[in-house]
Design a protein around this motif. Structure first.
Motif, PDB file in Angstrom:
ATOM      1  N   CYS A   1      38.177  42.928  39.235  1.00  0.00           N
ATOM      2  CA  CYS A   1      37.408  41.946  40.009  1.00  0.00           C
ATOM      3  C   CYS A   1      36.659  42.646  41.141  1.00  0.00           C
ATOM      4  CB  CYS A   1      38.338  40.875  40.556  1.00  0.00           C
ATOM      5  SG  CYS A   1      37.468  39.640  41.539  1.00  0.00           S
TER       6      CYS A   1
ATOM      7  N   CYS B   1      38.342  40.547  44.553  1.00  0.00           N
ATOM      8  CA  CYS B   1      39.740  40.721  44.987  1.00  0.00           C
ATOM      9  C   CYS B   1      40.373  41.985  44.403  1.00  0.00           C
ATOM     10  CB  CYS B   1      40.574  39.491  44.635  1.00  0.00           C
ATOM     11  SG  CYS B   1      40.969  39.345  42.880  1.00  0.00           S
TER      12      CYS B   1
ATOM     13  N   CYS C   1      36.905  36.588  37.270  1.00  0.00           N
ATOM     14  CA  CYS C   1      38.320  36.594  37.662  1.00  0.00           C
ATOM     15  C   CYS C   1      38.763  35.165  37.989  1.00  0.00           C
ATOM     16  CB  CYS C   1      38.417  37.480  38.899  1.00  0.00           C
ATOM     17  SG  CYS C   1      39.991  37.524  39.731  1.00  0.00           S
TER      18      CYS C   1
ATOM     19  N   CYS D   1      39.842  34.218  40.668  1.00  0.00           N
ATOM     20  CA  CYS D   1      39.401  33.913  42.045  1.00  0.00           C
ATOM     21  C   CYS D   1      37.930  33.504  42.083  1.00  0.00           C
ATOM     22  CB  CYS D   1      39.638  35.123  42.961  1.00  0.00           C
ATOM     23  SG  CYS D   1      38.335  36.378  42.897  1.00  0.00           S
TER      24      CYS D   1
HETATM   25 ZN    ZN Z   1      39.271  38.235  41.885  1.00  0.00          ZN
END
Ligand code: ZN
Ligand code: BJW
Length: 240
Positions: free
Chosen positions: A127, A130, A148, A150
Motif C-alpha cells: 500500500c 499505510c 488496500c 485502507c
Molecule cells: Zn493501506
C-alpha cells in the motif's frame, strides 16, 4: 562433457560455502522474456522507463498493466532444470545462499528455501498509504490499480530504479558473497547496481567466480570460469 564444465563441477563439489546470483536469464528457458534481450520491450516501453517511482507516479495504470501482463506470463510457466539444479544444490550443501534479482517466484516454486530476493516479489502488493503488504496471486488482477483495505492505492512489492534494496536482505546478500568460496553468476547482464557489484565483492574476498550466461557480460572479465550456454543446460551438469 565440456572439460571446463567438468572442472567447475569438481570445484563446486569440493567447495564448502557457495553463493549464487541469478538474473532474468535463468527464467528465459521457462518462457519469461528477459529485460534487455529480444522480447525485452513491452509495447514500446523499456524496463528502464517503467520500473521507476516516477513512471508509477505519472501513470500508475500503465505501470500496473505491465506488471499484470508479466504476472500472467509467469503464472503460465514452470521452473526449469536450472532452477531445480539450484534447489538441489541447496539440499546438498550446508552453506549455500541463493541471491536472486528475479521477482518471478520460480526459485521458490522449484524448492529453494534459503533465498534472498533483493529486488522484491511480483506477487506481493504494498500500500502506498499505510505500507501494508499482502500476497495477491490472481491473474489478471480484478482491479487496476489494486487498492488496500485502507483505500490507498497499492504498488508492486518490487524494487524500482532509484530505490534502495531491502536492508537486511541486501546485508545478507553481501555477507553471502563475501563468505563464499565460489560465486555462481547466472543469467544476468550485470549492468544493474548494486547487484552487479556482488561479483567483484566476492572476488576481492577470495571467491572463485563462475559465470553462466549465453553471452559475454561485464562480469566475464573478472570471472575465473565463463560457461557459455543456457543455464538450464549447464546447471544440471554441475549438479548431476
Ligand atoms: Zn493501506
Ligand atoms: C541467459 C539465458 C539463458 C538469456 N541462460 N543466460 C550509474 C551507474 C551505476 C549505477 C547507477 C547509475 N545510475 C543509476 C544507478 C543505480 C541503478 C542502476 O544500476 N542503474 C543502471 C541501469 C545504470 N540502480 C538502482 O537504482 C538500484 N537501487 C540503488 O542503487 O539504490 C541506491 C540508491 C537509492 C537512491 C538513489 C541513488 C542510489 C535499484 C535497482 C532496481 C532494479 N529493478 C529492476 C526491476 C525489478 C522489478 C521488476 O521485475 O519489474 O530489476 S530493473 C531489472 O533489471 C530488474 C532486474 O532484476 C534487473 C537486472 O536485470 P537482469 O536480471 O540482469 O536481466 P537482463 O535482461 O538485463 O539480462 C539477462 C541476461 O541473461 C543477459 O546477460 C543474457 O545474455 C542472459 N541470458 N538467456 C543464461 N537461457
Amino acid at each position: 562433457m565440456d572439460p571446463t564444465i567438468a572442472r567447475v563441477r569438481d570445484l563446486l563439489h569440493q567447495a564448502s560455502s557457495i553463493a549464487a546470483l541469478t538474473g532474468a536469464g535463468i527464467s528465459a528457458e521457462s518462457g519469461i522474456p528477459t529485460f534487455r534481450g529480444p522480447g525485452g520491450v513491452w509495447r514500446t516501453y523499456r524496463a528502464e522507463n517503467l520500473a521507476t517511482p516516477e513512471a508509477f507516479a505519472n501513470d500508475p495504470k500503465l505501470v500496473w498493466e505491465w506488471y499484470n501482463f508479466r504476472r500472467g506470463i509467469i503464472a503460465g510457466v514452470k521452473p526449469n532444470a536450472g532452477h531445480r539444479a539450484l534447489a538441489e544444490l541447496e539440499q546438498r550443501k550446508e552453506n549455500f545462499s541463493l541471491i536472486t534479482q528475479n521477482v518471478d517466484g520460480l526459485h521458490d516454486r522449484a524448492g529453494s528455501r534459503n533465498l534472498l530476493k533483493i529486488h522484491g516479489d511480483i506477487w506481493t502488493l504494498r500500500c502506498t498509504v499505510c505500507a501494508r503488504e499482502r500476497s495477491a496471486t490472481a491473474t489478471p488482477l480484478p482491479e487496476l490499480p489494486p487498492h488496500c483495505a485502507c483505500g490507498g492505492m497499492e504498488r508492486p512489492g518490487v524494487v524500482w530504479f532509484g530505490e534502495g534494496l531491502p536492508g537486511q536482505i541486501w546485508i545478507d546478500a553481501q555477507r553471502a558473497a563475501q563468505h563464499a568460496q565460489m560465486l555462481l553468476v547466472i543469467g544476468t547482464s550485470a549492468v544493474v547496481y548494486p547487484a552487479a557489484g556482488l561479483a567483484a565483492l566476492a572476488k576481492r574476498s577470495g571467491a572463485a567466480v563462475v559465470e553462466i550466461n549465453i553471452a559475454e557480460t561485464p562480469v566475464s572479465a573478472q570471472a575465473d570460469y565463463s560457461l557459455r550456454g543456457p543455464a538450464a543446460e549447464i546447471l544440471p551438469q554441475l549438479v548431476p
